[in-house]
Design an enzyme around this catalytic site. Structure first.
Site, PDB file in Angstrom:
ATOM      1  N   TYR A 144       0.813  -1.210   0.000  1.00 20.43           N
ATOM      2  CA  TYR A 144       0.000   0.000   0.000  1.00 20.43           C
ATOM      3  C   TYR A 144       0.848   1.263   0.000  1.00 20.43           C
ATOM      4  O   TYR A 144       0.299   2.379  -0.066  1.00 20.43           O
ATOM      5  CB  TYR A 144      -0.950   0.002   1.193  1.00 20.43           C
ATOM      6  CG  TYR A 144      -2.237  -0.741   0.914  1.00 20.43           C
ATOM      7  CD1 TYR A 144      -3.434  -0.060   0.767  1.00 20.43           C
ATOM      8  CD2 TYR A 144      -2.241  -2.126   0.769  1.00 20.43           C
ATOM      9  CE1 TYR A 144      -4.604  -0.737   0.510  1.00 20.43           C
ATOM     10  CE2 TYR A 144      -3.401  -2.808   0.501  1.00 20.43           C
ATOM     11  CZ  TYR A 144      -4.589  -2.112   0.367  1.00 20.43           C
ATOM     12  OH  TYR A 144      -5.743  -2.788   0.102  1.00 20.43           O
ATOM     13  N   LYS A 214       2.987 -13.777   6.455  1.00 19.34           N
ATOM     14  CA  LYS A 214       3.352 -14.766   5.433  1.00 19.34           C
ATOM     15  C   LYS A 214       4.863 -14.933   5.411  1.00 19.34           C
ATOM     16  O   LYS A 214       5.495 -15.002   4.354  1.00 19.34           O
ATOM     17  CB  LYS A 214       2.840 -14.331   4.061  1.00 19.34           C
ATOM     18  CG  LYS A 214       1.377 -14.640   3.820  1.00 19.34           C
ATOM     19  CD  LYS A 214       1.082 -16.141   3.781  1.00 19.34           C
ATOM     20  CE  LYS A 214       1.656 -16.797   2.550  1.00 19.34           C
ATOM     21  NZ  LYS A 214       1.313 -18.241   2.495  1.00 19.34           N
ATOM     22  N   ASP A 248      -2.911 -17.511   5.651  1.00 19.12           N
ATOM     23  CA  ASP A 248      -3.936 -18.387   5.099  1.00 19.12           C
ATOM     24  C   ASP A 248      -4.543 -19.287   6.165  1.00 19.12           C
ATOM     25  O   ASP A 248      -5.750 -19.538   6.172  1.00 19.12           O
ATOM     26  CB  ASP A 248      -3.400 -19.202   3.917  1.00 19.12           C
ATOM     27  CG  ASP A 248      -1.992 -19.702   4.117  1.00 19.12           C
ATOM     28  OD1 ASP A 248      -1.200 -19.013   4.776  1.00 19.12           O
ATOM     29  OD2 ASP A 248      -1.659 -20.776   3.601  1.00 19.12           O
ATOM     30  N   ASP A 272      -5.807  -5.904   5.314  1.00 21.44           N
ATOM     31  CA  ASP A 272      -6.889  -5.520   4.416  1.00 21.44           C
ATOM     32  C   ASP A 272      -7.782  -6.725   4.132  1.00 21.44           C
ATOM     33  O   ASP A 272      -9.010  -6.651   4.224  1.00 21.44           O
ATOM     34  CB  ASP A 272      -6.296  -4.961   3.123  1.00 21.44           C
ATOM     35  CG  ASP A 272      -7.345  -4.352   2.214  1.00 21.44           C
ATOM     36  OD1 ASP A 272      -8.425  -3.991   2.712  1.00 21.44           O
ATOM     37  OD2 ASP A 272      -7.087  -4.235   1.005  1.00 21.44           O
TER      38      ASP A 272
END
Length: 384
Positions: A144, A214, A248, A272
């Site tokens: 972002y 992640k 995930d 987000d």
């Protein structure tokens, strides 16, 4: 006009305070007046908010030729705490999101999104009452930051040559048709975000903080966030339980076992994605509040978390709940807990009785227009 000051890490809030407010695009014209009316009714006579209307979005462009006038940014900076309706992103090359622009220009590094279920609101979960989380999403770094170049551009070709010739990168499969983006994640940015999440957990009696990342794939960016987050927690919050989970797995497990999560600290893109899924679990973004805060300067912008829904603008069907609950967060931030609790209780009572706007009213409930819903909340405030 009365301004908020920030001294020794604390807000100093006068009983009469000026709050800049951006009406917003689309349904902003419906939900922002509703929010003001409810907040004014809840605050009562002991305290007072002077609403300072400042333009942004389409209204600002029509008035000044700018989507985000410098005067609006200055007002949000000078008065320290502000609130806004939804803003559309201008269409066309070179225009970044106005929401992102506001966050980055004021360095509002923590996007804070509480997620809880209200009885009477339809949820896809069997046990939505088990959902009670607060997401701290890093707000200024990651993808972002907006550092990217289109495929085929001179900048993309130059960056590829640097990656290939100077750094020996061989993994770009189709260099001639590849767009490129840079994902900056810093130690300083990660630590201040995790610090805010940990402090919130302590201040609000929360059980633990979970770092969502992640780092298994992006070992130096997401993995850095994880490492720096743990280091910060060990140094500054040794008695607080801090754990981590891969993004995930988090998205799956929150659907199956939402009670396993409390305060979440995560990077921008992960936050987000997670924020919208979590909102859907308790009824959708129409009732999801949000705040953008810099805990080091005291600056904060509270906002509706949904889009502008231009097809609903002026129809009387818009749901003001997201902006109302964001106003509750704002009142809590100001230290005005009584009015904040009163609005939450009034909203909860309306939902419980099936009194809601059409988008979330149950089949056997009482669908209301924006004005009717607003008045129902105010009536419950008056009867409180």
């Amino acid at each position: 006009m009365s301004t908020i000051t920030f001294e020794d890490g604390q807000l100093r809030v006068p009983d009469t305070v000026t709050i800049p407010v951006i009406t917003g695009d689309g349904i902003g014209v419906d939900i922002t007046p509703a929010m003001k009316a409810v907040v004014d009714a809840a605050v009562g006579d002991a305290k007072h908010i002077d609403w300072l209307d400042v333009p942004a979005g389409q209204a600002a462009f029509d008035l000044t030729g700018e989507w985000m006038p410098q005067a609006t940014l200055n007002a949000c900076r000078d008065y320290r705490v502000s609130i806004k309706g939804p803003l559309a992103t201008p269409v066309g090359d070179g225009h970044r999101s106005l929401n992102v622009a506001l966050r980055q220009d004021l360095d509002l590094y923590a996007c804070v999104r509480p997620v809880r279920w209200f009885e009477g609101v339809t949820s896809p979960l069997k046990r939505p009452d088990r959902v009670d989380m607060v997401v701290f999403r890093e707000n200024t770094e990651d993808v972002y930051a907006g550092i990217e170049w289109p495929a085929g551009s001179p900048e993309a070709r130059r960056l590829f040559r640097f990656l290939s010739d100077d750094l020996g990168v061989k993994q770009v499969r189709f260099p001639c048709s590849s767009a490129f983006g840079i994902k900056p994640i810093s130690r300083d940015g990660s630590r201040r975000l995790v610090r805010a999440a940990c402090q919130y957990a302590l201040d609000h009696g929360r059980r633990f903080v979970t770092l969502v990342h992640k780092g298994n794939i992006m070992k130096f960016t997401e993995g850095g966030f994880l490492q720096w987050g743990y280091e910060l927690a060990k140094e500054e919050f040794p008695g607080l339980v801090v754990k981590d989970v891969i993004t995930d797995a988090f998205l799956q497990d929150t659907l199956l076992h939402p009670e396993n999560y409390d305060v979440i600290a995560t990077t921008n893109l992960n936050g987000d994605l997670a924020s919208d899924q979590l909102a859907a679990m308790v009824g959708g973004v129409g009732i999801a509040p949000g705040a953008n805060i810099n805990y080091e300067t005291g600056h904060a912008v509270f906002e509706a978390t949904h889009g502008t829904a231009p097809n609903l603008a002026g129809t009387g069907q818009a749901n003001p709940s997201s902006l109302l609950l964001s106003a509750v967060m704002m009142l809590e931030y100001l230290g005005w807990q009584g009015p904040a609790d009163a609005i939450t209780a009034a909203l909860a009572a309306c939902y419980r009785q099936g009194v809601a706007t059409l988008d979330i009213a149950p089949a056997d409930g009482q669908p209301c227009s924006t004005a009717e819903f607003t008045q129902a909340i105010i009536t419950k405030l008056d009867n409180h």
